[in-house]
Write an enzyme that holds these catalytic residues in place. Structure first.
Site, mmCIF file in Angstrom:
data_model
loop_
_atom_site.group_PDB
_atom_site.id
_atom_site.type_symbol
_atom_site.label_atom_id
_atom_site.label_comp_id
_atom_site.label_asym_id
_atom_site.label_seq_id
_atom_site.Cartn_x
_atom_site.Cartn_y
_atom_site.Cartn_z
ATOM 1 N N GLY A 31 0.843 -1.196 0.000
ATOM 2 C CA GLY A 31 0.000 0.000 0.000
ATOM 3 C C GLY A 31 0.876 1.243 0.000
ATOM 4 O O GLY A 31 1.977 1.257 -0.573
ATOM 5 N N ILE A 32 0.372 2.272 0.645
ATOM 6 C CA ILE A 32 1.160 3.501 0.734
ATOM 7 C C ILE A 32 1.333 3.847 2.208
ATOM 8 O O ILE A 32 0.594 3.356 3.051
ATOM 9 C CB ILE A 32 0.470 4.666 0.007
ATOM 10 C CG1 ILE A 32 -0.997 4.775 0.440
ATOM 11 C CG2 ILE A 32 0.572 4.496 -1.487
ATOM 12 C CD1 ILE A 32 -1.596 6.102 0.115
ATOM 13 N N GLY A 33 2.304 4.717 2.502
ATOM 14 C CA GLY A 33 2.493 5.177 3.871
ATOM 15 C C GLY A 33 3.750 4.615 4.499
ATOM 16 O O GLY A 33 4.582 4.001 3.828
ATOM 17 N N ILE A 90 4.552 2.190 6.684
ATOM 18 C CA ILE A 90 4.928 0.771 6.761
ATOM 19 C C ILE A 90 5.379 0.234 5.393
ATOM 20 O O ILE A 90 6.467 -0.348 5.293
ATOM 21 C CB ILE A 90 3.818 -0.075 7.413
ATOM 22 C CG1 ILE A 90 3.721 0.315 8.899
ATOM 23 C CG2 ILE A 90 4.071 -1.561 7.256
ATOM 24 C CD1 ILE A 90 2.619 -0.340 9.674
ATOM 25 N N GLU A 100 -2.653 -2.735 -6.072
ATOM 26 C CA GLU A 100 -3.727 -1.806 -6.464
ATOM 27 C C GLU A 100 -3.188 -0.397 -6.616
ATOM 28 O O GLU A 100 -3.573 0.342 -7.499
ATOM 29 C CB GLU A 100 -4.877 -1.849 -5.462
ATOM 30 C CG GLU A 100 -4.613 -1.106 -4.162
ATOM 31 C CD GLU A 100 -5.754 -1.222 -3.186
ATOM 32 O OE1 GLU A 100 -6.051 -2.357 -2.800
ATOM 33 O OE2 GLU A 100 -6.336 -0.204 -2.815
ATOM 34 N N GLY A 139 -8.604 -2.346 -1.209
ATOM 35 C CA GLY A 139 -8.302 -3.663 -1.779
ATOM 36 C C GLY A 139 -7.756 -4.634 -0.763
ATOM 37 O O GLY A 139 -7.176 -5.658 -1.139
#
Ligand code: COA
Length: 432
Positions: A214-216, A218, A237, A335
């Site tokens: 994902g983003i961010g 972590i 995604e 997602g």
């Protein structure tokens, strides 16, 4: 007819284009970096001309003007993923929220919400008359297939991308030329805790794995730990800036993928200029509609898929809450479940939930005996496998309820372990 003639005939001002929107219409707008703010501003400026228009979108990086008090009776927002600018409005009943797995959103939009108008943002046309949806193919491109009226903001800052990401100028109703930089999702500094979580995640990643990130903080911390790996793949995604260095260095080279070999597959890109520049005219990155990218069966066509997502709370049964805190809608399922299931179905695949062990300066444990009242379970316990905090890895599939609880308590923050152990003793009638 020459495409330039078609384009010029459809080229109007934003104020002219929005006259196609009528009272009572549903208007779907582009996702995240592809939200056509230029056209939206014209709607906001002329809000008094409209009655009962519903704006439908997902994860706005703008300021959600539809939620302002003066918009009442004129515009309402129905979002499929809450963001900073509309969370409070959802809680107070001003804004509507609709929940759906991301891979199903194209179908939910087309067949259940049924917007008549689509507002999107695209690149200028190429020499053949094709515009590109650039960073934002996901559900956005699909809306232009079924909406009666399609209005595109043509923006020179939108990159041109490969994949299923272009459409001919004849497929649009109006074009509005407004150049403005795309919203930027800046990387925040990776904390020490996130680094430890990233290290734990990386310990489960092998050479040749195909990643969803994902983003961010972590995901970026995970990326920072992958420099000793090789031949990684990317089918995700969305991604942020974190993957660019790994792509440029060839650590992610998609060499071992079973589908789209040699190419990264994404539904959306979500970062700064660095990411936009990387995906611009880059044949090694393909953008595709989200009903393909996030379809668990499509994900599982690749072997060794590793999905890495984050969450808000995990209870001792392994139920994962990721998008609400009590009655407050914090984000959306996005997602998450699509990739948890796709990774589980992939030969050799693994799904990971990675989170800090605490929130709010160590005052709240994210591993809890019971999830907060009124929170919704995002990923059911039967889907969840690896849970990771800065204190380690809890592997849950195949574990008894007692074993699950023990594994989770062992990776909780030490300040909360005693109370969780007491709950274990109460629940299972034996000492931890
Ligand atoms: N109880 C109360 N508050 C909590 C909490 C808990 N258990 N856990 C987190 N929070 C608060 C944090 O303190 C923070 O609040 P603040 O902004 O006021 O400080 C906020 O919730 C967000 O926490 P943070 O750890 O910064 O979250 P994040 O930005 O890393 O996002 C998710 C985590 C779970 C919200 C996000 O990953 C998400 O929405 N996931 C679902 C969608 C998804 O997974 N999509 C697929 C991949 S893109």
């Amino acid at each position: 007819m020459d495409w330039k003639k078609i384009y010029n005939e459809k080229l109007v001002s934003a104020v002219e284009a929005i006259k196609a929107i009528h009272d009572g219409d549903k208007v779907v707008t582009g996702f995240a970096c592809g939200e056509p703010f230029g056209i939206e501003r014209a709607l906001v400026d002329n809000y008094q001309n409209y009655k009962d228009v519903q704006i439908v979108n997902m994860l706005s990086l703008g300021d959600s003007p539809w939620c302002r008090p003066e918009m009442k009776g004129h515009f309402t927002l129905n979002t499929l993923f809450a963001s900073q600018s509309n969370r409070k409005a959802i809680s107070s009943g001003v804004c509507e929220f609709t929940t759906a797995h991301f891979y199903e959103i194209p179908d939910v939009l087309k067949n259940y919400i049924c917007p008549r108008i689509s507002l999107v943002m695209v690149s200028p046309p190429d020499e053949h008359g094709y515009v590109s949806f650039g960073t934002t193919v996901d559900y956005t491109k699909g809306t232009t297939d079924y909406c009666e009226i399609v209005i595109a903001q043509v923006n020179k800052y939108m990159p041109r991308t490969f994949g299923n990401s272009t459409k001919h100028v004849r497929d649009f109703t109006y074009f509005v030329e407004i150049d403005e930089p795309l919203p930027v999702v800046k990387d925040i500094e990776i904390s020490e805790t996130e680094m430890k979580i990233g290290r734990n995640c990386a310990s489960l990643i092998n050479d040749g794995d195909c990643l969803q990130l994902g983003i961010g903080g972590i995901p970026n911390a995970v990326c920072a730990q992958l420099w000793d790996k090789k031949d990684l793949g990317l089918h995700s995604e969305l991604v942020g800036d974190g993957v660019v260095d790994l792509l440029e260095a060839g650590i992610i080279n998609n060499k071992r993928k079973q589908t789209y070999n040699g190419r990264s597959v994404l539904g959306a890109a979500f970062g700064s200029e660095k990411l936009c520049n990387y995906i611009n005219n880059n044949p090694s990155v393909e953008m595709h509609p989200i009903d393909m990218v996030n379809n668990p069966f499509e994900i599982a066509k690749n072997d060794n898929v590793v999905s890495i997502n984050s969450c808000i709370q995990v209870d001792l049964l392994g139920q994962v809450v990721s998008d609400s805190i009590g009655l407050n809608q914090f984000s959306g399922v996005g997602g998450q479940v699509d990739f948890v299931r796709g990774a589980t179905m992939s030969k050799g695949g693994r799904s990971i939930m990675a989170m800090p062990s605490t929130a709010k300066n160590d005052t709240i444990s994210k591993i809890v005996s019971t999830i907060t009242e009124n929170s919704a379970v995002t990923t059911p316990r039967n889907d969840v496998n690896y849970i990771i905090t800065e204190y380690g890895i809890a592997q849950l599939k195949g574990k008894t309820l007692k074993e699950r609880a023990r594994a989770l308590i062992n990776i909780a923050h030490p300040n909360f372990r005693d109370e969780l152990k007491a709950e274990y003793a109460r629940r299972f009638r034996e000492d931890f």
